[in-house]
Write an enzyme that holds these catalytic residues in place. Sequence first.
Site, PDB file in Angstrom:
ATOM      1  N   HIS A 126       0.424   3.051   4.531  1.00 56.59           N
ATOM      2  CA  HIS A 126      -0.294   2.719   5.639  1.00 56.59           C
ATOM      3  C   HIS A 126      -0.050   3.590   7.345  1.00 56.59           C
ATOM      4  O   HIS A 126       1.311   3.583   7.067  1.00 56.59           O
ATOM      5  CB  HIS A 126      -0.140   0.704   6.094  1.00 56.59           C
ATOM      6  CG  HIS A 126      -1.165   0.202   6.376  1.00 56.59           C
ATOM      7  ND1 HIS A 126      -0.624   0.697   8.565  1.00 56.59           N
ATOM      8  CD2 HIS A 126      -1.884  -0.471   6.749  1.00 56.59           C
ATOM      9  CE1 HIS A 126      -2.290  -0.188   9.003  1.00 56.59           C
ATOM     10  NE2 HIS A 126      -2.667  -0.370   8.012  1.00 56.59           N
ATOM     11  N   ASP A 203       8.062  -1.825   2.971  1.00 57.39           N
ATOM     12  CA  ASP A 203       6.620  -2.763   4.254  1.00 57.39           C
ATOM     13  C   ASP A 203       5.896  -3.411   3.312  1.00 57.39           C
ATOM     14  O   ASP A 203       5.124  -3.087   2.264  1.00 57.39           O
ATOM     15  CB  ASP A 203       5.367  -1.545   4.305  1.00 57.39           C
ATOM     16  CG  ASP A 203       4.152  -1.437   4.578  1.00 57.39           C
ATOM     17  OD1 ASP A 203       4.091  -3.132   5.018  1.00 57.39           O
ATOM     18  OD2 ASP A 203       3.586  -0.505   5.436  1.00 57.39           O
ATOM     19  N   GLN A 206       1.567  -6.316   2.100  1.00 57.36           N
ATOM     20  CA  GLN A 206       0.344  -6.579   0.569  1.00 57.36           C
ATOM     21  C   GLN A 206       0.742  -6.980  -0.581  1.00 57.36           C
ATOM     22  O   GLN A 206      -0.042  -7.905  -1.614  1.00 57.36           O
ATOM     23  CB  GLN A 206       0.161  -5.396  -0.063  1.00 57.36           C
ATOM     24  CG  GLN A 206      -1.089  -4.939   1.218  1.00 57.36           C
ATOM     25  CD  GLN A 206      -2.217  -4.730   1.315  1.00 57.36           C
ATOM     26  OE1 GLN A 206      -2.728  -6.370   1.140  1.00 57.36           O
ATOM     27  NE2 GLN A 206      -2.733  -4.903   2.554  1.00 57.36           N
ATOM     28  N   LYS A 229      -2.525 -12.003   6.261  1.00 53.60           N
ATOM     29  CA  LYS A 229      -2.720 -11.593   5.119  1.00 53.60           C
ATOM     30  C   LYS A 229      -2.258 -12.158   4.277  1.00 53.60           C
ATOM     31  O   LYS A 229      -2.756 -12.425   2.892  1.00 53.60           O
ATOM     32  CB  LYS A 229      -1.854  -9.841   4.971  1.00 53.60           C
ATOM     33  CG  LYS A 229      -2.975  -8.856   6.548  1.00 53.60           C
ATOM     34  CD  LYS A 229      -1.772  -8.082   5.392  1.00 53.60           C
ATOM     35  CE  LYS A 229      -2.407  -6.836   6.708  1.00 53.60           C
ATOM     36  NZ  LYS A 229      -3.422  -5.663   6.407  1.00 53.60           N
ATOM     37  N   CYS A 367      -6.648   2.860   6.987  1.00 52.01           N
ATOM     38  CA  CYS A 367      -5.711   2.850   8.105  1.00 52.01           C
ATOM     39  C   CYS A 367      -4.514   4.138   6.735  1.00 52.01           C
ATOM     40  O   CYS A 367      -3.148   3.596   6.818  1.00 52.01           O
ATOM     41  CB  CYS A 367      -4.482   1.676   8.598  1.00 52.01           C
ATOM     42  SG  CYS A 367      -6.075   1.664   9.788  1.00 52.01           S
TER      43      CYS A 367
HETATM   44  N1  PLP Z   1       1.056  -1.721   5.815  1.00 52.52           N
HETATM   45  C1  PLP Z   1       0.805  -2.441   5.174  1.00 52.52           C
HETATM   46  C2  PLP Z   1       0.576  -1.731   3.395  1.00 52.52           C
HETATM   47  C3  PLP Z   1      -0.966  -3.303   5.249  1.00 52.52           C
HETATM   48  O1  PLP Z   1      -2.158  -2.973   4.641  1.00 52.52           O
HETATM   49  C4  PLP Z   1      -1.095  -2.981   6.768  1.00 52.52           C
HETATM   50  C5  PLP Z   1      -2.315  -3.188   6.944  1.00 52.52           C
HETATM   51  O2  PLP Z   1      -3.423  -3.569   6.653  1.00 52.52           O
HETATM   52  C6  PLP Z   1      -0.127  -2.628   7.581  1.00 52.52           C
HETATM   53  C7  PLP Z   1       1.194  -2.566   6.990  1.00 52.52           C
HETATM   54  C8  PLP Z   1       0.193  -3.317   9.307  1.00 52.52           C
HETATM   55  O3  PLP Z   1      -0.630  -4.487   9.480  1.00 52.52           O
HETATM   56  P1  PLP Z   1      -0.652  -5.358  10.451  1.00 52.52           P
HETATM   57  O4  PLP Z   1      -1.526  -5.079  10.956  1.00 52.52           O
HETATM   58  O5  PLP Z   1      -0.729  -6.981  10.506  1.00 52.52           O
HETATM   59  O6  PLP Z   1       0.404  -5.067  11.544  1.00 52.52           O
END
Ligand code: PLP
Length: 409
Positions: A126, A203, A206, A229, A367
């Site tokens: 992401h 990270d 998900q 999430k 993203c």
């Molecule tokens: N990393 C992953 C794999 C994500 O799916 C997301 C959000 O869709 C993020 C990071 C960023 O999360 P946040 O917008 O809650 O900071």
Amino acid sequence: MEKVNDITTLWRKQFPILTQQVNGKPLVYFDNAATSQKPLRVIQSLSDYYTRYNSNVHRGVHTLSQMATDAFEEARELTASFIHAGEKEEVIFTKGTTDSINLVAQSFGEKFLQAGKEIWISAMEHHANIVPWQMICEKKGAKLKVIPMNREGVLLTEELYQNLSENIALIAVTHVSNSLGTINPVKEIIARAHTFGIPVLVDGAQAVPHMSVNVQELDCDFYCFSAHKMYGPTGIGVLYGKRKWLEAMPPYQGGGDMIETVTFEKTDYNVIPFKFEAGTPHIEGAIGLAEAIRFIQETGIENIEKREQELLHYAMEKLSEIEGITYIGTAPEKAAVISFLIEGAHPYDVGFILDKQGIAVRTGHHCTQPVMQFFDIPGTVRASFAFYNTEEEIGRLAEGIQKAKNMLL
Ligand code: PLP
């Protein structure tokens, strides 16, 4: 089957938003990877805080402040036990995954990254796990390297393993890809990296909502996720970090709460976790996150995972009856995310037509622009499931896609 439906009905009752009509049709919410819906008890926990004990934390002797502080610190303790952290001080409350990664990039990067060193990420990150590393690499003259993937959306980890050396300052990799659904072998990556003393950030945005995560078993050095999430509120997330790293890292931001003593000449910083929590925190966010964790624990993360896998398999079966669908992300180990394209139709148009039928999917690059560049596509249509979704809703998605095909082709 009937039993599952009974349970699903009970589960769905806890999410008031799911009962509404959108564009004159019962809502089908398949945008759970972007944000999940919230059960009533989470919503009520926020209003309970504001109606009964709204107060600032940590500095007050009065009763309301102590109630708020207790609830806030209990939330930290519960979060720590939920991800199996060794101690609650290793749980830092942040604004979310993005904020957690930026904290590590800036703070760890400031201290441990030098010119010529490398940071490795993967081809399916992401933007939140790309851009912060680019920024700090640029500042420090370090290099950003990428673990490649194949056309199924599986990481080619050998490429990393062959290049492991003491010159790598950190590896940052996603546990589960938000645009492909791939579940990555993070445990193996961490074990291999540690043989060279390389710390690993995972990270988990998900992963935490969909599977049991044990940070001690993974042995990761950092783990990041967002409450919104996982049935919790927006604006709050977690950075788990091993004590040895958090203690060695400088503060990310300065202000109240993160200090021990301040004079105009010098400031002594507070201990972890407070060193990384400058200013008034997102108190009701932490309280809401704790309620979301209680909700997940009572539902059973293993039940959630099992149900979502059932939905994924059912959806793949159902969609395979429709001709002309290309799937993006076909790894054998997948979370309940289906990214697809209809040959000859733009993903945005498909998403628009589905919305008119009350079906919420996400369209675009999610993203993850480098993933779209790799597959040479403008974006995908993404249906991401939560355990409260149903087979009937998947049937409506299949009908909706057929309708979109008829209208667009
Ligand atoms: N990393 C992953 C794999 C994500 O799916 C997301 C959000 O869709 C993020 C990071 C960023 O999360 P946040 O917008 O809650 O900071």
